[in-house]
Design a protein around this motif. Structure first.
Motif, mmCIF file in Angstrom:
data_model
loop_
_atom_site.group_PDB
_atom_site.id
_atom_site.type_symbol
_atom_site.label_atom_id
_atom_site.label_comp_id
_atom_site.label_asym_id
_atom_site.label_seq_id
_atom_site.Cartn_x
_atom_site.Cartn_y
_atom_site.Cartn_z
ATOM 1 N N GLY A 91 72.209 28.526 69.799
ATOM 2 C CA GLY A 91 72.197 27.066 69.802
ATOM 3 C C GLY A 91 72.933 26.494 70.992
ATOM 4 O O GLY A 91 72.509 25.489 71.582
ATOM 5 N N CYS A 94 70.682 26.733 73.948
ATOM 6 C CA CYS A 94 69.664 25.669 73.899
ATOM 7 C C CYS A 94 70.246 24.332 74.348
ATOM 8 O O CYS A 94 69.608 23.580 75.100
ATOM 9 N N LEU A 368 63.844 22.651 71.933
ATOM 10 C CA LEU A 368 65.111 23.384 72.048
ATOM 11 C C LEU A 368 66.145 22.845 71.059
ATOM 12 O O LEU A 368 66.900 23.620 70.445
ATOM 13 N N VAL A 371 65.253 24.122 67.593
ATOM 14 C CA VAL A 371 65.636 25.533 67.464
ATOM 15 C C VAL A 371 67.141 25.661 67.245
ATOM 16 O O VAL A 371 67.608 26.427 66.384
ATOM 17 N N ALA A 372 67.925 24.893 68.021
ATOM 18 C CA ALA A 372 69.377 24.950 67.894
ATOM 19 C C ALA A 372 69.828 24.535 66.497
ATOM 20 O O ALA A 372 70.608 25.240 65.833
#
Length: 458
Positions: A91, A94, A368, A371-372
């Motif tokens: 994370g 990202c 991103l 995803v984090a």
């Protein structure tokens, strides 16, 4: 490392070790300033300069930790902590990538570009916050958080009940001291109720009184977003902690909660004007034909229109759909979406963090960020289920912040992104208290074993 070799190290190494611990504690103090003071606390800083004490505490703390690591003697004195969870590191990577996208796409260096980038700087530092909380230990971290929340309640409740007026002081820029912000301060109020209820060292009568005052302040304020986020936070923590499941104490807790409901409503009705503000907030949550609900519905419809306009504006500008307009740009104003968001030209966020980030860093940056947060929340959920306590508090706070940020300017604001970094760090902690002397002794023996083997082989 043996006791003899540790004692033989120069005192400069010990001083740098102290600097290391001081730095870690300063890193924790930064977001706790925002928790204790809310919006105005996060803007507490040097007069006339956009330098705030909360940011200063964090970045000076990071600097102290880095300086302490420059000396190998200090590193020799430190215990080797367990590795940082991979989800936090992914994370953080990202967040760093998002920062680069926004910075490279920025139309130019400005104070607005710095403000837009700071959320991702703090998200990049989440592993550092994790390590700082770990160095405090679970017990001490809980006490620090509780003390910050008590400070928040000390001004928030009187301010909501119109006992404490807001004041303008030179050290606070952009807002007045003791001026509650409905969404965030109600969320922190819910956190206060949860943490006080979980504090077994506090006398039961005092705990009950403080929870009663905190609950009344939450209902009295009347913010729809704040009420929803506070309820979400309390529900998440209650679901994990299961306070009523205990065979002996569960029925007692349930009875006390039920008995507290009646006087709580009486207090709220007594201190509010007609119609009560808490009733206004509750009416906004339930569809009906009243003007109160229609007003809330119209606000929500306006935001949907603003988000659609901003998304279409970004898509129509070629590469901005993929990489955004960059930090410092003002697509909310340029797209015309601002007229649906109060019409104030100073409004630069879309009142939804995901839409704001899409406009700033495009689809790539948004993916991103997803995803984090998916990694952070996945880790937080697993550890909250396993360890509960401090982890449950952190997870509830993180989910509460996300619910408030879905219709407000939370994660784009200092008090919001600081508190989110703190929440993820709390929720991701291991169940072992690294500050416990027994844990330190065990780790010291583990670190000394390779040294003894090397000495015997030599």
């Amino acid at each position: 490392m043996s006791e003899k070799s540790v004692a033989s190290l120069p005192r400069s190494g010990s001083r740098l070790l102290d600097l290391h611990h001081i730095g870690l504690r300063m890193i924790v103090i930064g977001p706790l300033i925002a928790v204790a003071g809310g919006r105005w606390g996060s803007y507490l800083g040097l007069p006339g300069v956009p330098i705030y004490f909360s940011d200063l505490s964090v970045f000076l703390g990071v600097l102290f930790v880095l300086l302490s690591r420059l000396d190998t003697r200090s590193a020799a004195l430190r215990m080797s902590p367990p590795p940082i969870p991979r989800a936090l590191l992914v994370g953080s990577f990202c967040a760093g990538a998002i920062f680069l996208i926004g910075a490279l796409r920025s139309p130019g260096f400005s104070i607005f570009a710095i403000r837009d980038s700071l959320p991702f700087v703090y998200f990049l530092l989440i592993p550092v916050f994790y390590r700082a909380i770990e160095s405090l230990g679970r017990e001490r971290a809980f006490r620090w958080l509780r003390n910050a929340l008590l400070l928040h309640l000390l001004w928030f409740a009187p301010a909501v009940f119109k006992i404490l007026p807001s004041v303008t002081i030179p050290l606070i820029g952009g807002t007045a001291a003791f001026q509650p912000r409905g969404d965030f301060d109600l969320l922190i109020g819910g956190l206060t109720v949860v943490v006080i209820a979980m504090d077994r060292r506090m006398p039961s009568l005092l705990r009950g009184a403080l929870c009663l005052v905190g609950s009344a302040a939450i209902l009295f304020n009347g913010s729809r977003a704040g009420l929803i986020s506070a309820v979400v936070l309390i529900a998440v923590v209650a679901l994990l902690e299961r306070p009523f499941s205990d065979a002996k104490k569960g029925p007692i807790r349930l009875a006390v909660t039920a008995l507290a409901a009646a006087p709580l409503l009486l207090i709220v009705v007594a201190v509010t004007s007609a119609p009560p503000e808490w009733a206004v907030a509750l009416q906004k949550l339930v569809p009906n034909s009243s003007s109160v609900y229609q007003s809330g519905q119209n606000t929500w419809t306006a935001r949907l229109d603003a988000w659609a306009l901003l998304i279409n504006y970004s898509i129509d500008h070629g590469s901005t759909a993929w990489l955004g307009f960059g930090f410092g740009a003002n697509p909310v104003l340029n797209s015309g979406a601002v007229r649906y968001l109060s019409g104030d030209p100073s409004v630069r966020a879309a009142h939804d963090n995901w839409v704001t980030w899409f406009a700033m860093v495009g689809l790539v940056g948004l993916c991103l960020a997803i995803v984090a947060f998916a990694g952070w929340l996945g880790l937080a959920i697993r550890r909250a289920i396993k360890y509960r306590g401090l982890n449950s508090i952190g997870l509830g706070l993180a989910i509460g912040l996300l619910s408030a940020a879905s219709a407000g300017v939370i994660l784009e604001s200092p008090f919001g992104y600081m508190t989110m970094a703190l929440a993820i760090a709390l929720a991701s902690q291991r169940g072992i208290d690294q500050a416990d002397p027994r844990t330190q002794a065990q780790v010291s023996r583990s670190n000394a074993l390779p040294q003894r083997v090397a000495e015997s082989n030599g």
